[in-house]
Design a protein around this motif. Structure first.
Motif: not given
Length: 1090
Positions: A312-321, A353-358
């Motif tokens: 949750k909230g990691t740079e890895k997750k942001q890059k994956a998205s 419901g998370e903004t970045d994931l949505m």
């Protein structure tokens, strides 16, 4: 630690004895002396050499021997070999034909021996089976004794009943249990041993043994942990390293496992187990790399990261998205995601419901659905149309906008179908797209009136309906979707348009909601084709207004008047009819005097919108001016005063630009404008209220005196531009209107003096232009606007993704841009502030007039500036289409000329741009303008064709039989217009250089060709001379016959003179012509070699 080996049974011993006896018997039966070979010549018996090496026997011939080599020879030579019969008889001095055949062992003796041997085998097998059963019983008793000696049974891992004597004893008992297969019991024993304070070396062994137990129990995480503890105690423990590598391999951490195995191999290089394990794990790593490099694996990995709650909230997750969104932009990547259960996984992201994931999920869905009908239908089926539409209504603005974009893409895919070649699952379409469209639009209409939907979401729904429902072109005869929306959702749209902002318990709307509803109503009304359809629209609107106006009290009347204002801003015809309903106008006048601010606001705004319509303006001028003046002077609320001021501004500008028609006394308009500028510059007032000040200025700037004062007020211009960049999008049209007025970019035709005299004689009104609207004043105002940063503000306005940016608003912006680039010295400023980039969308979308104005502005920029700098990158190719559109006959001569000049510049840059011009089918139109009577247009078309002649396709057109294209160029090369001659001669030089076959056709197209060439060679203009000599050189090089004709004319003398001149391109070309003639033998050089 190993178990004891079981002693061999009687079967093994008996078989050994029996085979020994049989071997001895065969040796007795077959003696090995050399004399026996004579009786058995084909058998080479087993032998031994002097060093004791044994050679097995064999029969001749062997596979490596010939069929004749069927006899055994050289028995003493390394085990013997095969030879022929003659060699055998010569070697052993025997005659095989004279010998008797070898005796055959027959009789009861051998049979009896074989029977006894069989009985022996049976007896031995029985004895061995009994021995096996007895040994198994003894092992089971031993196991039981193991369990009785230990403090816990073999089948369980319970605490010790009797304390062990030492850690060593417990370790040995654990080893015994491990051998017996009781891994849990062994694990308990090792644990107990650790608790007794073992030495570090023993602790390493115990941890290593515990790791072995966990490996057997398939608990690989604990096995890895125990092995790590052993290694911490003893870094050189090879067994611990190996066991940890086994655990890591099972856990899928192959990169770490291979490191441990490499350490094992370095410690014991000759250990084949370690080497084999290292090879196996290396192969697994290569296979994993191949799999992970595949798209399927990447998609799976991205979803794993996104759905992992630990990330949750990691740079890895942001890059994956981000990677998922980028992958979905390509057709192949979108198909991969779709086939790998991607829609269901994206649904899980939406449910978080998370903004970045949505946002990541919505943007990925955009790629999946983009221009792909079947995937869109499948996506709607999985997610549910209602679910997708409901995301519009969330409070988060970014998510709502992303959902709006997704729905727009879905609608386009359903309506237009698949455009790309990659069709994917097109066979999956089993539903009617038209039905899906109506379901989608029906859900959007339902969302409009749902309580709990955010105002931004409601605006986005209106935006989608504006883009989706009306026809794209009036040429499309089918407006059934518009009729269906009017029947099903007109009341819902009117409900949004009639809603008040910040009203508790009502629909949540924004400051832009009513404007968006007005635009939608206007587009729906404009999309109707006949009077019956329009009458139905009027009837539905009037019924809705009556339902609120009658029997609903004051609140209902306010709602009805607000709805009328919405109609007046949109389909004004419907708004005017609504004003004529019984009691509506009277209620508006009455509520203007209300003490409640909300009621006053609604009434005054309705009065303002009504005043803007010519049909109502005279009535309000007579009845409402005094009321608006009283409100402006007496009201204590700025919100009321500013609206009353705008009403007065509208009424005061009823005469438009006609200087002779003024509604108010001299100086009153300037006072109103000054007050508007004052409110505009007041940062303490909210943007929604300041918008009304801009609207007032949009009307007042019809007056040239107001324009002059406005452009002199730098603070007002700065405030205007800042407001245009704000979120208050409803101000865009007013800003654009004010700028059009200040730059005088509206259509204005200078009246014919004779018609003016005739009108005066007939005592008709003649419009008069204000003295300050003359070109010199306009140019000065333009320069002041450029200095204030008008281009940057307009660029931001063009980028607006709002329905408020209507086609009419785009047209106004196009007019302003055209006025800004009128002067050559101002074009650099426009380009530097991003004007070129902003003009492209204006030239491709909007009204026909707006697109033409924007295209003309693009042409002006392309003519006087470097196109590669003005439109960098791929943007330069987008300029071609707007420029070609200016070549149509319905455009003015100036627009045709500027388009031809701009295309000439583009055609000279690169072959790709020339191909783009050809693709837009511009060549036939350019050829048509080469026959234009206007010399400047004719010249520009010829220059453009000259540059296009570098393309193979254009050269083919000139080379084709049965056309006069080449003739036209030759004749234009002899025209009086020097610029036209230069363009034509340049094209001729280019074509004859690229296509030598055209040289032989020049004498055929006209009898005056020689005179034209001579005139070019004798021209005082160096450029014309150079082009003429190049044409002559090409013709001389193409054919000896043509060269002969040229050399027999005055061309030879002219070339001789030119060749003797100062060094220049003309001199070199003339000398090359003479050299070629010498080569042909047509002329001879003089004594000096000249």
């Amino acid at each position: 630690m190993g178990l004891q080996r079981r002693s061999p049974g009687p079967l093994l011993k008996g078989l050994s004895v029996g085979l020994l006896l049989l071997f001895n018997w065969t040796n007795l039966a077959h003696p090995t002396d050399l004399s026996a070979l004579a009786h058995h010549p084909h058998l080479c018996q087993t032998t031994r050499d002097a060093e004791g090496r044994r050679y097995p026997g064999f029969f001749c011939p062997r596979l490596s021997d010939t069929p004749e080599e069927a006899y055994c020879c050289h028995l003493q030579a390394a085990g013997g070999s095969c030879c022929t019969r003659d060699e055998f008889e010569a070697l052993y001095q025997v005659n095989l034909s004279s010998l008797q055949s070898p005796p055959i062992l027959r009789g009861p003796g051998p049979l009896l021996a074989l029977g006894l041997y069989s009985l022996l085998l049976m007896a031995l097998m029985t004895a061995d089976f009994v021995h096996f059963c007895r040994g198994r019983g003894r092992r089971e008793k031993k196991l039981k004794s193991c369990g009785s000696r230990l403090p816990f049974p073999a089948s369980g891992a319970r605490p010790l009943r009797i304390p062990a004597s030492s850690a060593e004893q417990l370790r040995k008992e654990g080893n015994e249990l491990f051998k017996c297969g009781d891994y849990e019991g062994a694990l308990t024993a090792y644990t107990q041993a650790l608790s007794l304070g073992a030495t570090p070396q023993d602790q390493a062994i115990l941890h290593r043994n515990r790791a072995a137990c966990h490996l057997k129990l398939e608990d690989y995480s604990k096995a890895e942990s125990e092995a790590t503890k052993a290694i911490e105690k003893d870094g050189g423990d090879v067994k611990a390293l190996y066991r940890r590598s086994q655990a890591l391999e099972k856990l899928g951490r192959l990169d770490q496992a291979v490191l441990d195995l490499k350490r094992c191999v370095s410690l014991e290089p000759k250990n084949k187990v370690f080497q084999e394990s290292l090879r196996n794990i290396g192969g697994q790593i290569q296979e994993k790399v191949r799999y992970m490099s595949s798209t399927d694996a990447k998609v799976e990995q991205m979803f794993q990261i996104l759905l992992d709650p630990k990330e949750k909230g990691t740079e890895k997750k942001q890059k994956a998205s981000q990677n998922l969104v980028v992958l979905a932009r390509e057709d192949a990547g979108a198909e991969k995601i779709f086939r790998n259960n991607g829609v269901q996984l994206l649904q899980c992201l939406l449910d978080t419901g998370e903004t970045d994931l949505m946002l990541a999920a919505l943007r990925t869905l955009v790629g999946i659905c983009s221009e792909h009908q079947s995937r869109t239908v499948a996506t709607l089926s999985v997610l549910g149309t209602r679910k997708v539409v409901s995301i519009l209504g969330v409070e988060n603005q970014a998510v709502s906008l992303a959902a709006c974009h997704l729905l727009q893409v879905m609608f386009d895919a359903l309506k237009e179908g698949v455009k790309k070649g990659f069709r994917g699952k097109e066979g999956a379409i089993i539903v009617d797209p038209a039905r899906e469209l109506k379901v989608l639009i029906s859900n959007l209409l339902e969302l409009l009136t749902e309580v709990g939907v955010s105002g931004q979401g409601r605006d986005n729904a209106l935006t989608l309906l504006i883009k989706m429902v009306p026809r794209k072109s009036p040429k499309d005869p089918n407006n059934s979707l518009t009729l269906w929306v009017i029947d099903q959702g007109l009341k819902k749209i009117l409900e949004v348009g009639g809603s008040l902002q910040d009203t508790a318990g009502k629909l949540t709307v924004t400051a832009n909601s009513r404007m968006s509803a007005s635009i939608l109503l206007s587009k729906l009304f404009d999309d109707l084709k006949c009077d019956a359809e329009r009458e139905n629209f009027h009837r539905l609107c009037e019924n809705y207004i009556r339902s609120w106006f009658e029997g609903q009290g004051l609140a209902g009347k306010l709602r009805a008047i607000q709805t009328v204002s919405c109609l007046l801003q949109g389909p004004c015809e419907a708004g005017n009819r609504a004003l004529e309903l019984s009691g509506v106008m009277e209620s508006v006048i009455a509520l203007c005097a209300s003490e409640q601010e909300e009621e006053q606001l609604v009434a005054v705004e309705a009065l303002i919108h009504a005043a803007g319509k010519a049909k109502r303006a005279s009535f309000i001028t007579a009845n409402g001016v005094s009321l608006l003046k009283d409100l402006y002077k007496c009201s204590e609320r700025d919100s009321i005063r500013i609206r009353a001021l705008v009403g007065l501004c509208k009424l005061g500008s009823a005469g438009g630009t006609d200087f002779s028609m003024k509604q108010f006394a001299e100086g009153s308009t300037l006072k109103l404008a000054k007050q508007c500028r004052k409110w505009l510059c007041n940062d303490q007032i909210d943007a929604g209220t300041r918008r009304w000040a801009v609207e007032g200025l949009a009307y007042l700037t019809f007056d040239a005196d107001v324009k002059e004062e406005f452009v002199e007020d730098e603070a007002s211009l700065k405030a205007l531009f800042q407001l245009s960049k704000s979120e208050e999008r409803s101000v865009l049209f007013a800003v654009a209107s004010a700028l059009v007025n200040c730059t005088n970019s509206y259509d204005y035709e200078e009246p014919d003096p004779k018609m003016v005299e005739l009108a005066k004689y007939a005592k008709q009104h003649v419009p008069e232009q204000h003295p300050k609207d003359k070109p010199s004043f306009v140019r000065a105002r333009v320069k002041k606007l450029l200095a204030a940063g008008v281009v940057s503000a307009m660029t931001c306005m063009v980028k607006t993704e709002s329905p408020v940016l209507t086609n009419s608003c785009r047209e106004l912006l196009s007019r302003v841009f055209l006025a800004l680039v009128e002067e050559v010295e101002d074009r650099g400023t426009v380009v530097a502030q991003g004007g070129g980039k902003a003009l492209l969308p204006l030239a491709l979308e909007g009204t026909d007039v707006g697109q033409t104005k924007a295209a003309q502005a693009l042409a002006k920029l392309t003519i006087t500036s470097n196109p590669e700098m003005t439109f960098p990158g791929e943007r330069i190719y987008e300029v071609v289409r707007p420029l070609v559109s200016l070549l149509h006959l319905n455009c003015s001569g100036l627009q045709n000329f500027e388009a031809l000049m701009a295309l000439t510049n583009l055609a000279g840059i690169s072959e790709r741009l020339r191909q783009k011009i050809l693709k837009e089918k511009a060549v036939p139109m350019i050829e048509g303008y080469m026959f234009e009577e206007h010399e400047m247009i004719r010249r520009a078309a010829t220059e453009c064709m000259c540059n296009l002649a570098m393309s193979k396709e254009v050269q083919d057109l000139f080379e084709a039989q049965g056309n006069d294209r080449l003739k036209l160029l030759v004749l234009y090369s002899g025209e009086d217009d020097e610029l036209l001659r230069r363009a034509a001669a340049g094209g001729l030089a280019m074509l004859t250089s690229m296509r030598p076959s055209l040289c032989s056709r020049i004498p055929q197209v006209t009898t005056h060709w020689l005179e034209i060439l001579q005139a070019l060679l004798l021209s005082p203009n160096q450029e014309l001379q150079h082009r003429g000599t190049v044409v002559v050189l090409n013709m001389v090089a193409a054919s000896r016959e043509i060269a002969s004709t040229l050399m027999e004319s005055e061309v030879l003398e002219i070339l001789s003179v030119l060749a003797k001149g100062e060094e220049s391109p003309v001199t070199r070309a003339a000398a090359a012509c003479l050299g070629k003639a010498v080569e042909y033998g047509l002329i001879q050089p003089n004594q000096n070699g000249e």
